[in-house]
Motif scaffolding. Structure first.
Motif, PDB file in Angstrom:
ATOM      1  N   GLU A  24       0.811  -1.220   0.000  1.00 13.28           N
ATOM      2  CA  GLU A  24       0.000   0.000   0.000  1.00 13.28           C
ATOM      3  C   GLU A  24       0.841   1.265   0.000  1.00 13.28           C
ATOM      4  O   GLU A  24       0.323   2.360  -0.148  1.00 13.28           O
ATOM      5  CB  GLU A  24      -0.941   0.023   1.220  1.00 13.28           C
ATOM      6  N   VAL A  25       2.156   1.123   0.208  1.00 11.57           N
ATOM      7  CA  VAL A  25       3.050   2.283   0.191  1.00 11.57           C
ATOM      8  C   VAL A  25       3.483   2.506  -1.254  1.00 11.57           C
ATOM      9  O   VAL A  25       3.920   1.594  -1.932  1.00 11.57           O
ATOM     10  CB  VAL A  25       4.291   2.052   1.087  1.00 11.57           C
ATOM     11  N   GLU A  26       3.336   3.727  -1.708  1.00 15.03           N
ATOM     12  CA  GLU A  26       3.662   4.047  -3.098  1.00 15.03           C
ATOM     13  C   GLU A  26       4.776   5.086  -3.144  1.00 15.03           C
ATOM     14  O   GLU A  26       4.693   6.137  -2.507  1.00 15.03           O
ATOM     15  CB  GLU A  26       2.422   4.611  -3.797  1.00 15.03           C
ATOM     16  N   VAL A  39       0.933   6.742   1.395  1.00 18.24           N
ATOM     17  CA  VAL A  39      -0.076   5.691   1.488  1.00 18.24           C
ATOM     18  C   VAL A  39      -1.447   6.350   1.399  1.00 18.24           C
ATOM     19  O   VAL A  39      -1.609   7.526   1.690  1.00 18.24           O
ATOM     20  CB  VAL A  39       0.011   4.884   2.808  1.00 18.24           C
ATOM     21  N   GLY A  40      -2.437   5.588   0.953  1.00 26.71           N
ATOM     22  CA  GLY A  40      -3.813   6.075   0.962  1.00 26.71           C
ATOM     23  C   GLY A  40      -4.234   6.901  -0.231  1.00 26.71           C
ATOM     24  O   GLY A  40      -5.316   7.481  -0.220  1.00 26.71           O
ATOM     25  N   GLN A  45      -7.287   1.744  -1.622  1.00 25.29           N
ATOM     26  CA  GLN A  45      -6.612   1.769  -0.332  1.00 25.29           C
ATOM     27  C   GLN A  45      -7.425   2.514   0.721  1.00 25.29           C
ATOM     28  O   GLN A  45      -7.306   2.237   1.894  1.00 25.29           O
ATOM     29  CB  GLN A  45      -5.240   2.429  -0.452  1.00 25.29           C
ATOM     30  N   LYS A  46      -8.244   3.455   0.313  1.00 20.62           N
ATOM     31  CA  LYS A  46      -8.986   4.274   1.268  1.00 20.62           C
ATOM     32  C   LYS A  46     -10.139   3.521   1.917  1.00 20.62           C
ATOM     33  O   LYS A  46     -10.692   3.976   2.898  1.00 20.62           O
ATOM     34  CB  LYS A  46      -9.512   5.538   0.582  1.00 20.62           C
ATOM     35  N   ARG A  50      -5.708  -0.577   6.284  1.00 19.74           N
ATOM     36  CA  ARG A  50      -4.470  -1.321   6.090  1.00 19.74           C
ATOM     37  C   ARG A  50      -3.322  -0.401   5.698  1.00 19.74           C
ATOM     38  O   ARG A  50      -2.176  -0.635   6.066  1.00 19.74           O
ATOM     39  CB  ARG A  50      -4.673  -2.419   5.039  1.00 19.74           C
ATOM     40  N   HIS A  51      -3.609   0.665   4.956  1.00 16.72           N
ATOM     41  CA  HIS A  51      -2.535   1.569   4.543  1.00 16.72           C
ATOM     42  C   HIS A  51      -1.881   2.246   5.743  1.00 16.72           C
ATOM     43  O   HIS A  51      -0.695   2.504   5.744  1.00 16.72           O
ATOM     44  CB  HIS A  51      -3.017   2.591   3.503  1.00 16.72           C
ATOM     45  N   HIS A  52      -2.654   2.503   6.798  1.00 16.64           N
ATOM     46  CA  HIS A  52      -2.071   3.071   8.018  1.00 16.64           C
ATOM     47  C   HIS A  52      -1.072   2.089   8.626  1.00 16.64           C
ATOM     48  O   HIS A  52       0.000   2.472   9.084  1.00 16.64           O
ATOM     49  CB  HIS A  52      -3.142   3.413   9.045  1.00 16.64           C
ATOM     50  N   SER A  54       0.542  -0.277   7.016  1.00 15.46           N
ATOM     51  CA  SER A  54       1.715  -0.344   6.137  1.00 15.46           C
ATOM     52  C   SER A  54       2.672   0.806   6.412  1.00 15.46           C
ATOM     53  O   SER A  54       3.886   0.615   6.473  1.00 15.46           O
ATOM     54  CB  SER A  54       1.295  -0.313   4.672  1.00 15.46           C
TER      55      SER A  54
END
Length: 70
Positions: A24-26, A39-40, A45-46, A50-52, A54
């Motif tokens: 989820e990290v870009e 992230v997010g 992802q929103k 889970r992005h939090h 990550s």
């Protein structure tokens, strides 16, 4: 020299992003010695949080990576 080490660090960060925990990290870009990731941003992802999770795992991972160069 310094640029070689910086390139190695950036490559290590990019390698981290390939791990399942950080999907989820870009990475946005690198400018000089600045590495930008987020992230997010994706609508998918929103939906969850889970992005939090990550992001909370990625930050200590990059710190651990940096310690390898000290």
């Amino acid at each position: 020299g310094c640029l070689t080490i910086l390139n190695e660090i950036i490559a290590d960060f990019d390698e981290l992003l390939g791990q399942p925990a950080f999907l989820e990290v870009e990475k946005i870009k690198t400018i000089g010695s600045t590495y930008m990731a987020c992230v997010g941003l994706s609508p998918v992802q929103k939906v969850g949080t889970r992005h939090h999770h990550s992001a909370s795992l990625f930050i200590p991972s990059i710190c651990k990576t940096l310690k390898n160069y000290l």
